[in-house]
Design an enzyme around this catalytic site. Structure first.
Site, PDB file in Angstrom:
ATOM      1  N   ARG A  86      63.618  76.383  78.770  1.00  0.00           N
ATOM      2  CA  ARG A  86      62.805  76.912  78.361  1.00  0.00           C
ATOM      3  C   ARG A  86      61.905  76.686  80.027  1.00  0.00           C
ATOM      4  O   ARG A  86      60.745  78.524  79.725  1.00  0.00           O
ATOM      5  CB  ARG A  86      62.365  77.200  77.248  1.00  0.00           C
ATOM      6  CG  ARG A  86      60.787  77.825  76.722  1.00  0.00           C
ATOM      7  CD  ARG A  86      60.889  77.401  75.005  1.00  0.00           C
ATOM      8  NE  ARG A  86      61.579  78.064  74.129  1.00  0.00           N
ATOM      9  CZ  ARG A  86      62.708  76.828  73.842  1.00  0.00           C
ATOM     10  NH1 ARG A  86      62.182  76.285  73.807  1.00  0.00           N
ATOM     11  NH2 ARG A  86      63.227  77.356  72.767  1.00  0.00           N
ATOM     12  N   TYR A  87      61.343  76.310  79.367  1.00  0.00           N
ATOM     13  CA  TYR A  87      59.797  75.395  80.869  1.00  0.00           C
ATOM     14  C   TYR A  87      60.713  75.234  82.255  1.00  0.00           C
ATOM     15  O   TYR A  87      61.878  74.552  82.096  1.00  0.00           O
ATOM     16  CB  TYR A  87      59.343  74.907  80.191  1.00  0.00           C
ATOM     17  CG  TYR A  87      58.664  75.471  79.250  1.00  0.00           C
ATOM     18  CD1 TYR A  87      57.861  76.291  78.955  1.00  0.00           C
ATOM     19  CD2 TYR A  87      58.775  74.725  77.576  1.00  0.00           C
ATOM     20  CE1 TYR A  87      57.099  76.702  77.629  1.00  0.00           C
ATOM     21  CE2 TYR A  87      58.518  75.022  77.266  1.00  0.00           C
ATOM     22  CZ  TYR A  87      57.553  75.705  76.372  1.00  0.00           C
ATOM     23  OH  TYR A  87      57.218  76.054  75.017  1.00  0.00           O
ATOM     24  N   ARG A  90      61.124  70.535  82.683  1.00  0.00           N
ATOM     25  CA  ARG A  90      62.058  70.383  82.164  1.00  0.00           C
ATOM     26  C   ARG A  90      63.039  70.814  80.579  1.00  0.00           C
ATOM     27  O   ARG A  90      63.218  72.013  80.891  1.00  0.00           O
ATOM     28  CB  ARG A  90      61.232  69.583  80.616  1.00  0.00           C
ATOM     29  CG  ARG A  90      60.186  71.040  79.846  1.00  0.00           C
ATOM     30  CD  ARG A  90      58.500  69.982  79.773  1.00  0.00           C
ATOM     31  NE  ARG A  90      57.937  71.132  78.701  1.00  0.00           N
ATOM     32  CZ  ARG A  90      57.278  72.109  78.948  1.00  0.00           C
ATOM     33  NH1 ARG A  90      56.773  71.697  80.913  1.00  0.00           N
ATOM     34  NH2 ARG A  90      55.974  72.540  78.294  1.00  0.00           N
ATOM     35  N   CYS A  99      72.089  64.406  61.832  1.00  0.00           N
ATOM     36  CA  CYS A  99      70.554  63.775  61.729  1.00  0.00           C
ATOM     37  C   CYS A  99      71.040  62.913  60.199  1.00  0.00           C
ATOM     38  O   CYS A  99      71.240  62.352  59.361  1.00  0.00           O
ATOM     39  CB  CYS A  99      69.327  64.041  61.201  1.00  0.00           C
ATOM     40  SG  CYS A  99      69.137  65.586  62.191  1.00  0.00           S
ATOM     41  N   CYS A 103      65.551  67.956  56.306  1.00  0.00           N
ATOM     42  CA  CYS A 103      64.168  68.478  55.686  1.00  0.00           C
ATOM     43  C   CYS A 103      64.416  69.813  55.410  1.00  0.00           C
ATOM     44  O   CYS A 103      65.343  70.657  56.380  1.00  0.00           O
ATOM     45  CB  CYS A 103      63.314  67.996  57.355  1.00  0.00           C
ATOM     46  SG  CYS A 103      63.353  66.382  58.143  1.00  0.00           S
ATOM     47  N   CYS A 106      63.463  72.970  57.893  1.00  0.00           N
ATOM     48  CA  CYS A 106      64.377  72.520  60.050  1.00  0.00           C
ATOM     49  C   CYS A 106      63.963  73.879  60.047  1.00  0.00           C
ATOM     50  O   CYS A 106      65.125  74.811  59.568  1.00  0.00           O
ATOM     51  CB  CYS A 106      65.714  71.621  59.544  1.00  0.00           C
ATOM     52  SG  CYS A 106      65.954  72.312  61.269  1.00  0.00           S
ATOM     53  N   ARG A 108      65.933  74.126  63.185  1.00  0.00           N
ATOM     54  CA  ARG A 108      67.166  74.398  63.616  1.00  0.00           C
ATOM     55  C   ARG A 108      68.279  74.095  61.961  1.00  0.00           C
ATOM     56  O   ARG A 108      69.446  73.609  62.473  1.00  0.00           O
ATOM     57  CB  ARG A 108      67.604  73.099  64.413  1.00  0.00           C
ATOM     58  CG  ARG A 108      66.564  73.189  65.482  1.00  0.00           C
ATOM     59  CD  ARG A 108      67.493  72.498  66.706  1.00  0.00           C
ATOM     60  NE  ARG A 108      66.886  72.976  68.339  1.00  0.00           N
ATOM     61  CZ  ARG A 108      65.689  71.642  69.100  1.00  0.00           C
ATOM     62  NH1 ARG A 108      65.471  70.729  68.259  1.00  0.00           N
ATOM     63  NH2 ARG A 108      64.930  72.644  69.826  1.00  0.00           N
ATOM     64  N   ASP A 266      57.918  77.744  61.459  1.00  0.00           N
ATOM     65  CA  ASP A 266      58.358  77.644  62.285  1.00  0.00           C
ATOM     66  C   ASP A 266      58.970  79.257  61.425  1.00  0.00           C
ATOM     67  O   ASP A 266      58.991  78.727  60.018  1.00  0.00           O
ATOM     68  CB  ASP A 266      59.870  77.483  63.339  1.00  0.00           C
ATOM     69  CG  ASP A 266      58.543  76.943  64.316  1.00  0.00           C
ATOM     70  OD1 ASP A 266      57.942  77.043  64.812  1.00  0.00           O
ATOM     71  OD2 ASP A 266      59.417  75.755  64.222  1.00  0.00           O
ATOM     72  N   ASP A 303      55.019  77.566  67.625  1.00  0.00           N
ATOM     73  CA  ASP A 303      56.245  78.424  68.582  1.00  0.00           C
ATOM     74  C   ASP A 303      56.541  79.756  69.120  1.00  0.00           C
ATOM     75  O   ASP A 303      56.520  80.172  67.335  1.00  0.00           O
ATOM     76  CB  ASP A 303      57.704  76.954  67.987  1.00  0.00           C
ATOM     77  CG  ASP A 303      57.868  76.716  69.166  1.00  0.00           C
ATOM     78  OD1 ASP A 303      58.279  76.878  70.890  1.00  0.00           O
ATOM     79  OD2 ASP A 303      58.295  75.246  69.073  1.00  0.00           O
ATOM     80  N   LYS A 310      55.670  77.396  73.078  1.00  0.00           N
ATOM     81  CA  LYS A 310      54.662  76.892  72.327  1.00  0.00           C
ATOM     82  C   LYS A 310      53.179  77.191  72.913  1.00  0.00           C
ATOM     83  O   LYS A 310      53.071  76.606  74.350  1.00  0.00           O
ATOM     84  CB  LYS A 310      54.856  75.212  72.326  1.00  0.00           C
ATOM     85  CG  LYS A 310      54.124  74.445  71.035  1.00  0.00           C
ATOM     86  CD  LYS A 310      54.666  73.162  71.056  1.00  0.00           C
ATOM     87  CE  LYS A 310      56.081  72.564  70.515  1.00  0.00           C
ATOM     88  NZ  LYS A 310      57.016  72.880  72.341  1.00  0.00           N
TER      89      LYS A 310
END
Length: 358
Positions: A86-87, A90, A99, A103, A106, A108, A266, A303, A310
């Site tokens: 995205r950037y 990185r 996981c 959560c 989440c 994702r 999100d 985000d 972000k």
């Protein structure tokens, strides 16, 4: 204590009433359940701030029109499988979909939950992309949770990334040190011995998540020379009060973890019951000033849906719209996007209510 991985497990352990289970079956079918032994031990009541993060709710079936299966736009910026670029400097490497806990908020949730990790061939292809793009200086391991991998696999991955001369930094986003501290073994810590600067970003949202075992594991990472930062999500009914945030950030610093990001929740599917308004989040951040020293205060960020990145929730980037609950958000490239709160009732009086929760 074994992980709870089904509604049946949650009922057997007194975390869900048997009469509630039938209504929760569609929730389990849409997003799997996993609650580690450590987090079961951290739950004091069925509706406390830890339980609310992991126990399924029928509210998850209420999907709003603006909610998405890919709320932050990972897929838009995926040049090869498992990689998000995205950037310019990185990339994110999604090494696993697994996981230690799932959560309920989440972002994702449409992608994680399946057993399995990237294959060796897929990892090689992703890192080949990194190696031919010298502007990339940092590789960020995420998933899922990268620390569910064995120390042997982690060590191999760290060595492969370290062999790319243009990469300086390795960042790991994880919940494992708090939700499954038994994984924080000497072998795991030593797997991160490398020429790279290693940063561990701990995901934690409430002080009650921190056990003695979690504190010991984090200190071991710190002694190994690993920089410890944190990422939290602002969640209604979990940490949306000044006392909860203050104690969370103080607990983090006691463990050697610098509070780094506080994320606005999100626009993932079925999570509107967790979302606060932006104005309430701003009020909480103002309330923390003066209560906490600078090193204890994270940056409050959002985000932008659609993969636009972000940005901090500050007047430079986020401006109130014409009506309450409407916002104009400027991304890092200068693009402007509309955002609407889930409950557009925030006004001066409700902001004062937030501040008076201390």
């Amino acid at each position: 204590m074994k992980a709870a991985v089904s509604l049946g497990d949650l009922v057997a352990r007194g975390l869900v009433e048997a009469a509630e289970a039938p209504a929760l079956l569609p929730v389990e079918q849409s997003f799997r359940i996993r609650l580690s032994g450590a987090m079961q031990g951290a739950i004091a009541t069925r509706d406390d701030p830890v339980a609310r993060q992991f126990i399924p709710s029928v509210q998850e079936l209420d999907i709003k029109p603006d909610e998405s299966g890919d709320p932050i736009g990972d897929e838009v910026h995926s040049p090869v499988k498992g990689l998000t670029h995205r950037y310019p400097d990185r990339v994110i490497l999604h090494v696993t979909k697994t996981c230690e806990v799932y959560c309920r908020f989440c972002f994702r949730r449409e992608a994680v939950g399946d057993e399995g990790h990237l294959s060796q061939d897929e990892i090689i292809a992703a890192l080949d992309y990194v190696s031919v793009n010298p502007a990339i200086r940092e590789v960020i391991l995420t998933g899922g949770d990268p620390l569910v991998l064995s120390p042997r696999r982690i060590k191999d991955l760290v060595e492969r990334i370290g062999a790319i001369s243009t990469v300086d930094t390795l960042r790991i986003h994880t919940r494992v040190p708090v939700v499954a501290p038994e994984r924080m073994t000497e072998a795991l810590v030593s797997a991160f011995e490398t020429r790279l600067t290693v940063i561990l970003v701990l995901h934690a949202n409430h002080a009650a998540e921190f056990t003695d075992a979690a504190r010991a594991g984090l200190r071991a990472m710190q002694r190994a020379g690993i920089m410890l930062l944190s990422q939290s999500v602002l969640l209604r009914g979990v940490n949306d009060s000044l006392p909860a945030l203050e104690e969370l950030f103080r607990e983090m610093l006691r463990c050697g973890v610098k509070p780094y990001y506080l994320h606005h929740c999100d626009l993932a599917k079925g999570v509107s019951h967790f979302r606060t308004t932006i104005a309430d989040g701003m009020a909480l951040m103002r309330g923390l000033r003066g209560k906490l020293a600078g090193p204890l205060i994270p940056t409050y960020v959002i985000d932008i849906a659609g993969g636009f990145g972000k940005v901090p929730i500050t007047p430079d980037y986020v401006v109130a719209g014409a009506t309450p609950g409407e916002w104009r958000i400027t991304d890092w490239r200068g693009g402007v996007h509309d955002y609407r709160d889930p409950h557009c009732t925030t006004d001066a009086q409700s902001v004062q209510t937030i501040l008076q929760k201390a």
